[in-house]
Design a protein around this motif. Structure first.
Motif, PDB file in Angstrom:
ATOM      1  N   VAL A  61       0.836  -1.207   0.000  1.00 53.02           N
ATOM      2  CA  VAL A  61       0.000   0.000   0.000  1.00 53.02           C
ATOM      3  C   VAL A  61       0.865   1.249   0.000  1.00 53.02           C
ATOM      4  CG1 VAL A  61      -1.745   1.291   1.271  1.00 53.02           C
ATOM      5  CG2 VAL A  61      -1.899  -1.196   1.136  1.00 53.02           C
ATOM      6  N   LEU A  62       1.910   1.259   0.847  1.00 54.88           N
ATOM      7  CA  LEU A  62       2.766   2.442   0.934  1.00 54.88           C
ATOM      8  C   LEU A  62       3.573   2.669  -0.345  1.00 54.88           C
ATOM      9  CD1 LEU A  62       4.148   2.160   4.581  1.00 54.88           C
ATOM     10  CD2 LEU A  62       2.295   3.613   3.727  1.00 54.88           C
ATOM     11  N   ALA A  63       3.767   1.613  -1.125  1.00 51.64           N
ATOM     12  CA  ALA A  63       4.465   1.783  -2.405  1.00 51.64           C
ATOM     13  C   ALA A  63       3.683   2.689  -3.342  1.00 51.64           C
ATOM     14  CB  ALA A  63       4.710   0.427  -3.061  1.00 51.64           C
ATOM     15  N   HIS A  64       2.374   2.846  -3.085  1.00 50.71           N
ATOM     16  CA  HIS A  64       1.538   3.749  -3.875  1.00 50.71           C
ATOM     17  C   HIS A  64       1.219   4.998  -3.047  1.00 50.71           C
ATOM     18  CE1 HIS A  64       0.905  -0.305  -5.548  1.00 50.71           C
ATOM     19  NE2 HIS A  64       0.778   0.302  -6.705  1.00 50.71           N
ATOM     20  N   TRP A  65       2.260   5.544  -2.414  1.00 55.55           N
ATOM     21  CA  TRP A  65       2.062   6.671  -1.492  1.00 55.55           C
ATOM     22  C   TRP A  65       1.433   7.903  -2.131  1.00 55.55           C
ATOM     23  CZ3 TRP A  65       4.839  11.021  -2.803  1.00 55.55           C
ATOM     24  CH2 TRP A  65       5.934  10.831  -3.648  1.00 55.55           C
ATOM     25  N   PRO A  66       1.584   8.191  -3.446  1.00 56.29           N
ATOM     26  CA  PRO A  66       0.866   9.354  -3.995  1.00 56.29           C
ATOM     27  C   PRO A  66      -0.651   9.250  -3.821  1.00 56.29           C
ATOM     28  CG  PRO A  66       2.581   8.658  -5.508  1.00 56.29           C
ATOM     29  CD  PRO A  66       2.487   7.593  -4.460  1.00 56.29           C
ATOM     30  N   VAL A  67      -1.187   8.007  -3.861  1.00 55.25           N
ATOM     31  CA  VAL A  67      -2.622   7.827  -3.662  1.00 55.25           C
ATOM     32  C   VAL A  67      -3.009   8.200  -2.239  1.00 55.25           C
ATOM     33  CG1 VAL A  67      -4.513   6.153  -3.728  1.00 55.25           C
ATOM     34  CG2 VAL A  67      -2.660   6.000  -5.397  1.00 55.25           C
ATOM     35  N   LEU A  68      -2.141   7.860  -1.281  1.00 54.18           N
ATOM     36  CA  LEU A  68      -2.419   8.213   0.112  1.00 54.18           C
ATOM     37  C   LEU A  68      -2.386   9.718   0.315  1.00 54.18           C
ATOM     38  CD1 LEU A  68      -0.254   5.491   1.925  1.00 54.18           C
ATOM     39  CD2 LEU A  68      -2.717   5.483   1.578  1.00 54.18           C
ATOM     40  N   LEU A  69      -1.425  10.394  -0.335  1.00 53.74           N
ATOM     41  CA  LEU A  69      -1.328  11.843  -0.186  1.00 53.74           C
ATOM     42  C   LEU A  69      -2.512  12.565  -0.811  1.00 53.74           C
ATOM     43  CD1 LEU A  69       2.488  12.418  -0.909  1.00 53.74           C
ATOM     44  CD2 LEU A  69       1.330  12.292   1.297  1.00 53.74           C
ATOM     45  N   SER A  70      -3.173  11.905  -1.757  1.00 52.28           N
ATOM     46  CA  SER A  70      -4.346  12.530  -2.390  1.00 52.28           C
ATOM     47  C   SER A  70      -5.565  12.505  -1.477  1.00 52.28           C
ATOM     48  CB  SER A  70      -4.670  11.813  -3.708  1.00 52.28           C
ATOM     49  OG  SER A  70      -5.087  10.479  -3.457  1.00 52.28           O
ATOM     50  N   GLY A  71      -5.473  11.810  -0.341  1.00 51.12           N
ATOM     51  CA  GLY A  71      -6.573  11.794   0.618  1.00 51.12           C
ATOM     52  C   GLY A  71      -7.625  10.746   0.346  1.00 51.12           C
ATOM     53  N   ASN A  72      -7.285   9.699  -0.401  1.00 52.69           N
ATOM     54  CA  ASN A  72      -8.245   8.638  -0.679  1.00 52.69           C
ATOM     55  C   ASN A  72      -8.591   7.921   0.625  1.00 52.69           C
ATOM     56  OD1 ASN A  72      -9.244   5.914  -1.400  1.00 52.69           O
ATOM     57  ND2 ASN A  72      -8.834   6.596  -3.502  1.00 52.69           N
ATOM     58  N   LEU A  73      -9.860   8.010   1.036  1.00 54.18           N
ATOM     59  CA  LEU A  73     -10.289   7.501   2.335  1.00 54.18           C
ATOM     60  C   LEU A  73     -10.139   5.983   2.430  1.00 54.18           C
ATOM     61  CD1 LEU A  73     -11.433   8.276   5.066  1.00 54.18           C
ATOM     62  CD2 LEU A  73     -13.742   7.975   4.117  1.00 54.18           C
ATOM     63  N   ALA A  74     -10.411   5.266   1.346  1.00 55.29           N
ATOM     64  CA  ALA A  74     -10.337   3.806   1.376  1.00 55.29           C
ATOM     65  C   ALA A  74      -8.910   3.332   1.657  1.00 55.29           C
ATOM     66  CB  ALA A  74     -10.841   3.230   0.051  1.00 55.29           C
TER      67      ALA A  74
END
Length: 590
Positions: free
Chosen positions: A490-503
């Motif tokens: 999951v953390l390998a796709h950290w740009p998605v986390l920074l975008s605020g995706n709640l899921a």
């Protein structure tokens, strides 16, 4: 009936090697001191990574932030080195992660580890062969390749001319014969080469800080324009400038590549039977050699990025070429000659680890028995040379150095993660070194598991490890590795986390809660009080941090690297399930 068959098959996969069984070892006299081990570790660790890969990592992966990458990779290796130091005290045999995993966590994981070690050592030998040829070619002013292009490039495919592959294969054959010279004569000479290497790299560090310019860590688009470079967009090949021109992703990718620069220190644990005081010298040798290597790497990479703007370092360039950018042509030959000597030193005894792992796996019945005679019989040795040379030739012709480095790193990261897992397991197990038969321990596990309660899980009644607490830690540690792997994915796709995706954020929070809870359960279990020269502090946190960092670095590898690693793994599984699972040492004791 089917469930019983699956259960029996599953038990075969986790069979552990009894410590009382004879271990395949090469007999040497006990003559190595702590200083010898440090020289061995430093000499084997510092090599192609600093001379060949430095420009590759700086130019298109990390820029000046390569010094952060080396910090991350160094931290990962310190944690791994601590784990190796403790395991070598638990299993006092000349060994590697293969032997450790077989004794502690079982046969299947041992085969995976040994199979990956064969891949890693083979890739390492090919990398240094290609590096030696490239360095020799540079010292001759590229005359060899130019002559080849002019004389024979019209008659054979261009790829053969460009890679100088046949020279590399011939060198491999030569090294294969040198391998059987006296070890101690070669080791004494290799220590001289290691000293030359340290002196040359010290010269690079001093030169870099004399000729360095701090502005090279603060480059802007105006500097690119002044240099006559127009492609300066943020997403362009030059990055966005500054200290971190390729962003956080560049640091992560650079750290994954930097990991290769530290590989080599584990050679120390293969010399346990040759050390005068192994319980003291092995841990000290590992820690001191890693510290020296980190200081050297940090100094060289800092000096290099201060001397030359990162965009002037082209992929495929070597460390000595940096001196051509600052107008120090004589230094180019001095550093190049120093590297040439250091690679010669690394080659001495370089193929011994490959032969050792193959022989040990064959002695244990996981590989074909004919491979046990590589050391003693001419025909198996000749066949091994032929097979190895064919594999190396194919590798040299079709893979570049960067591809081989990534392949080498991913195999090593898997092995190092399993070593950290071994520390986590063995610290909470009943002492098996007093002769208890494993079947009796398993039987105790079954009866003890029936009395498992929630209160007993969090508040164990025994101050020392029991079969029940050991089984709890084994299961919880396995769950933790699974959770950590998912978290790294999951953390390998950290740009998605920074975008605020709640899921995605919810998934991360859930995994962190699970990891914290399971770690708490392990922490509550009693640890072994066996007296050892060295123990990893802060267990279970440090082994778990080591596993997390190793897995996260693996996630930075390219899809092509994973595909090649998958093919190698499938070949290994085919051998193991067709042969090894039925012919191993535990099933067929001698």
């Amino acid at each position: 009936m089917l469930c019983q068959a699956f259960h029996r098959f599953g038990q075969k996969l986790v069979r552990r090697r009894p410590l009382e069984e004879e271990v395949f070892e090469i007999s040497f006299e006990r003559s190595l001191s702590t200083l010898d081990l440090v020289a061995l570790g430093v000499g084997r660790t510092i090599g192609a990574g600093v001379y060949i890969l430095a420009c590759e990592m700086i130019s298109n992966q990390a820029g000046p932030s390569i010094v952060i990458c080396i910090l991350v990779a160094g931290l990962s290796f310190v944690l791994t080195g601590l784990c190796y130091a403790e395991i070598s005290a638990w299993v006092p045999h000349s060994g590697s992660s293969y032997l450790y995993t077989y004794v502690i966590i079982g046969e299947l994981w041992a085969f995976i580890t040994g199979w990956n070690l064969i891949l890693s050592f083979t890739a390492d030998t090919v990398i240094y062969t290609m590096t030696w040829v490239l360095t020799f070619e540079n010292l001759l002013g590229n005359q060899m390749s130019q002559t080849l292009r002019e004389s024979i490039s019209q008659h054979i495919p261009q790829v053969l001319v460009d890679n100088l592959g046949y020279f590399a294969v011939a060198l491999l054959l030569l090294l294969r014969e040198i391998e059987y010279m006296n070890f101690y004569e070669l080791f004494a000479l290799s220590k001289v080469f290691t000293l030359v290497k340290i002196l040359v790299l010290s010269f690079v560090i001093i030169s870099g800080f004399i000729k360095g310019d701090l502005h090279n860590w603060q480059l802007t688009e105006e500097d690119y324009v002044k240099a006559g470079l127009n492609d300066t967009s943020k997403l362009g090949p030059l990055g966005s400038g500054g200290f971190v021109p390729f962003g956080f992703q560049g640091i992560l990718r650079g750290a994954a590549t930097c990991f290769y620069t530290f590989i080599g220190f584990s050679i120390i644990v293969t010399r346990v039977k040759e050390v005068q005081n192994p319980q003291r010298s092995i841990p000290m040798g590992i820690v001191i050699s890693l510290f020296i290597c980190f200081v050297v790497y940090f100094g060289v990479f800092s000096a290099l990025t201060l001397m030359v703007p990162y965009y002037k370092l082209q992929p495929g360039s070597t460390l000595p070429e940096a001196f051509l950018h600052i107008g120090w042509a004589p230094a180019y030959y001095v550093v190049g000659f120093g590297f040439f000597c250091s690679v010669c030193g690394i080659f001495m005894g370089f193929m011994t680890p490959i032969q050792w792992v193959i022989c040990m796996m064959a002695e244990d019945g996981l590989l074909f028995p004919v491979l046990t005679r590589i050391y003693t019989s001419i025909y198996p040795r000749f066949m091994a040379t032929v097979v190895f040379t064919i594999i190396a030739a194919i590798t040299i012709f079709f893979l570049g150095i960067t591809d081989l480095v990534d392949l080498r790193s991913i195999g090593t990261l898997v092995s190092y993660s399993l070593v950290a897992f071994c520390v986590l397991i063995i610290r909470y197990q009943p002492d098996r070194r007093n002769g208890g038969h494993e079947a009796e321990v398993q039987q105790q596990n079954v009866s003890a598991a029936e009395r498992l309660t929630l209160q007993g899980l969090l508040f164990p009644g025994s101050p020392t490890p029991t079969p029940l607490s050991g089984r709890v830690v084994y299961v919880c540690s396995s769950l933790l590795v699974l959770c950590l792997t998912l978290l790294c994915l999951v953390l390998a796709h950290w740009p998605v986390l920074l975008s605020g995706n709640l899921a995605w954020i919810s998934v991360v929070v859930l995994l962190l809660v699970l990891i914290t809870g399971i770690t708490g359960v392990i922490w509550r279990q009693p640890q072994s009080s066996s007296p050892l020269r060295f123990k990893v502090p802060a267990v279970p946190l440090l082994p778990l941090l080591s596993i997390f960092m190793n897995v996260y670095l693996m996630m930075q590898m390219t899809a092509g690297t994973w595909a090649r690693f998958g093919v190698w793994t499938l070949i290994g599984f085919a051998i193991y399930f067709a042969y090894g699972v039925q012919h191993n040492l535990v099933t067929n004791p001698t």
